[in-house]
Design an enzyme around this catalytic site. Structure first.
Site, mmCIF file in Angstrom:
data_model
loop_
_atom_site.group_PDB
_atom_site.id
_atom_site.type_symbol
_atom_site.label_atom_id
_atom_site.label_comp_id
_atom_site.label_asym_id
_atom_site.label_seq_id
_atom_site.Cartn_x
_atom_site.Cartn_y
_atom_site.Cartn_z
ATOM 1 N N TYR A 1 14.227 -29.947 -6.300
ATOM 2 C CA TYR A 1 15.231 -28.913 -6.550
ATOM 3 C C TYR A 1 16.521 -29.281 -5.829
ATOM 4 O O TYR A 1 16.513 -29.700 -4.671
ATOM 5 C CB TYR A 1 14.728 -27.560 -6.055
ATOM 6 C CG TYR A 1 15.503 -26.375 -6.574
ATOM 7 C CD1 TYR A 1 15.227 -25.824 -7.814
ATOM 8 C CD2 TYR A 1 16.523 -25.805 -5.821
ATOM 9 C CE1 TYR A 1 15.936 -24.732 -8.300
ATOM 10 C CE2 TYR A 1 17.241 -24.708 -6.283
ATOM 11 C CZ TYR A 1 16.941 -24.180 -7.534
ATOM 12 O OH TYR A 1 17.658 -23.101 -8.007
ATOM 13 N N ARG B 1 0.803 -1.224 0.000
ATOM 14 C CA ARG B 1 0.000 0.000 0.000
ATOM 15 C C ARG B 1 0.837 1.275 0.000
ATOM 16 O O ARG B 1 0.299 2.366 -0.177
ATOM 17 C CB ARG B 1 -0.955 -0.020 1.200
ATOM 18 C CG ARG B 1 -1.961 -1.163 1.101
ATOM 19 C CD ARG B 1 -2.899 -1.220 2.282
ATOM 20 N NE ARG B 1 -3.593 -2.504 2.314
ATOM 21 C CZ ARG B 1 -4.793 -2.702 2.852
ATOM 22 N NH1 ARG B 1 -5.440 -1.678 3.385
ATOM 23 N NH2 ARG B 1 -5.338 -3.895 2.846
ATOM 24 N N GLU C 1 13.313 -9.530 -4.838
ATOM 25 C CA GLU C 1 13.444 -8.562 -5.941
ATOM 26 C C GLU C 1 12.605 -7.346 -5.570
ATOM 27 O O GLU C 1 11.418 -7.277 -5.871
ATOM 28 C CB GLU C 1 12.957 -9.200 -7.239
ATOM 29 C CG GLU C 1 13.675 -10.506 -7.565
ATOM 30 C CD GLU C 1 12.825 -11.461 -8.377
ATOM 31 O OE1 GLU C 1 11.585 -11.246 -8.462
ATOM 32 O OE2 GLU C 1 13.374 -12.412 -8.928
ATOM 33 N N GLN D 1 21.777 -20.852 -1.597
ATOM 34 C CA GLN D 1 22.200 -19.452 -1.682
ATOM 35 C C GLN D 1 22.099 -18.744 -0.327
ATOM 36 O O GLN D 1 21.196 -19.003 0.457
ATOM 37 C CB GLN D 1 21.399 -18.695 -2.734
ATOM 38 C CG GLN D 1 19.953 -18.433 -2.373
ATOM 39 C CD GLN D 1 19.192 -17.702 -3.462
ATOM 40 O OE1 GLN D 1 19.733 -17.357 -4.499
ATOM 41 N NE2 GLN D 1 17.916 -17.455 -3.223
#
Length: 208
Positions: free
Chosen positions: A168, A112, A135, A180
Site C-alpha cells: 500500500y 455490548r 466508522e 491520512q
C-alpha cells in the site's frame, strides 16, 4: 500467522512495526489496543443538504462538503446520538512493513452497549501508514458518551507468506488514504476519475 504479544513487541523494538505514540501497556495477548482521538467528522444536517440541491449521497462526488469536523475539548465526551454514524480516528499512527497486515476489531465491552467501530474497513493493508479512520455507529436506543483517549479498538497483525511486491502506498497503486491524519471522509469518487484516466491511457495505447 497471527502475531503474539511477544512478537508484536519485537517488531516494534526492531522498528519494522511503528506505533506512534507507543504505550507498551496497550499490548494485549495477540493484539494492540488503539485509543480514540479528539476529532470527529459528522454529517451536516440532512435538511440543509436538501437545500443544497441534492437529497442523496452521490458516490461519484466528494462528500467533504457535507461533513464537518468537530473537535472535543480534552476531558469532555463526544455524545453519539442513538442510531447515528460518525467518523472518528485513532490517536496512534500505525505504519506496517511490506510483510504484515492488520485487522481492526471493536472491543467487546463497547460492542455490548451497541458501539460499532467499523462498517467494512477493518482490514489494514501491508505498507499502510497513517492514523486509522473509525466508522463509528451507535446501535443502541440511547446516546453514548465517548471519551477521547479511551481504548476504542484493537488491531491484530498477521504475517504474509512473502513481502508484497507493491505494498500500500506504492507509486503504481491508487492508495487514497496513505498518510491520512484525523477522520478522513470517503474518497470513493476518485475511483471513477481513476477509471476514466485509465480508459484514456488504454485508448491511447491502442491508437499507437
Amino acid at each position: 500467522m497471527i502475531l503474539s504479544d511477544r512478537t508484536i513487541r519485537e517488531e516494534i523494538a526492531a522498528g519494522r512495526l511503528i506505533i506512534d505514540p507507543y504505550d507498551p501497556k496497550l499490548v494485549q495477548p495477540a493484539s494492540l489496543d488503539l485509543r480514540l482521538s479528539l476529532k470527529f467528522r459528522v454529517f451536516a444536517d440532512v435538511s440543509m443538504y436538501g437545500q443544497m440541491g441534492k437529497a442523496y449521497i452521490d458516490t461519484k462526488e466528494s462528500v467533504a462538503d457535507i461533513m464537518r469536523l468537530v473537535e472535543v475539548k480534552d476531558g469532555e465526551p463526544f455524545m453519539l446520538p442513538p442510531r447515528q454514524f460518525v467518523l472518528g480516528s485513532t490517536v496512534e499512527t500505525v505504519t506496517l512493513p511490506a510483510d504484515l497486515v492488520g485487522r481492526l476489531e471493536g472491543r467487546s465491552s463497547l460492542g455490548r452497549i451497541g458501539v460499532v467501530i467499523h462498517s467494512t474497513a477493518g482490514y489494514i493493508d501491508c505498507g499502510y501508514s497513517g492514523q486509522i479512520t473509525l466508522e463509528i455507529s451507535n446501535l443502541s436506543p440511547l446516546p453514548i458518551a465517548l471519551y477521547p483517549g479511551m481504548r476504542i479498538a484493537q488491531i491484530s497483525f498477521a504475517r504474509m507468506t512473502t513481502p508484497a511486491e507493491r505494498p500500500y502506498g506504492h507509486k503504481d497503486l491508487s492508495s487514497k488514504y496513505q498518510g491520512q491524519q484525523d477522520p478522513t471522509p470517503s474518497k470513493l469518487f476518485m475511483d471513477f476519475t481513476t477509471s476514466k484516466d485509465e480508459g484514456r491511457r488504454t485508448k491511447g495505447k491502442r491508437r499507437g
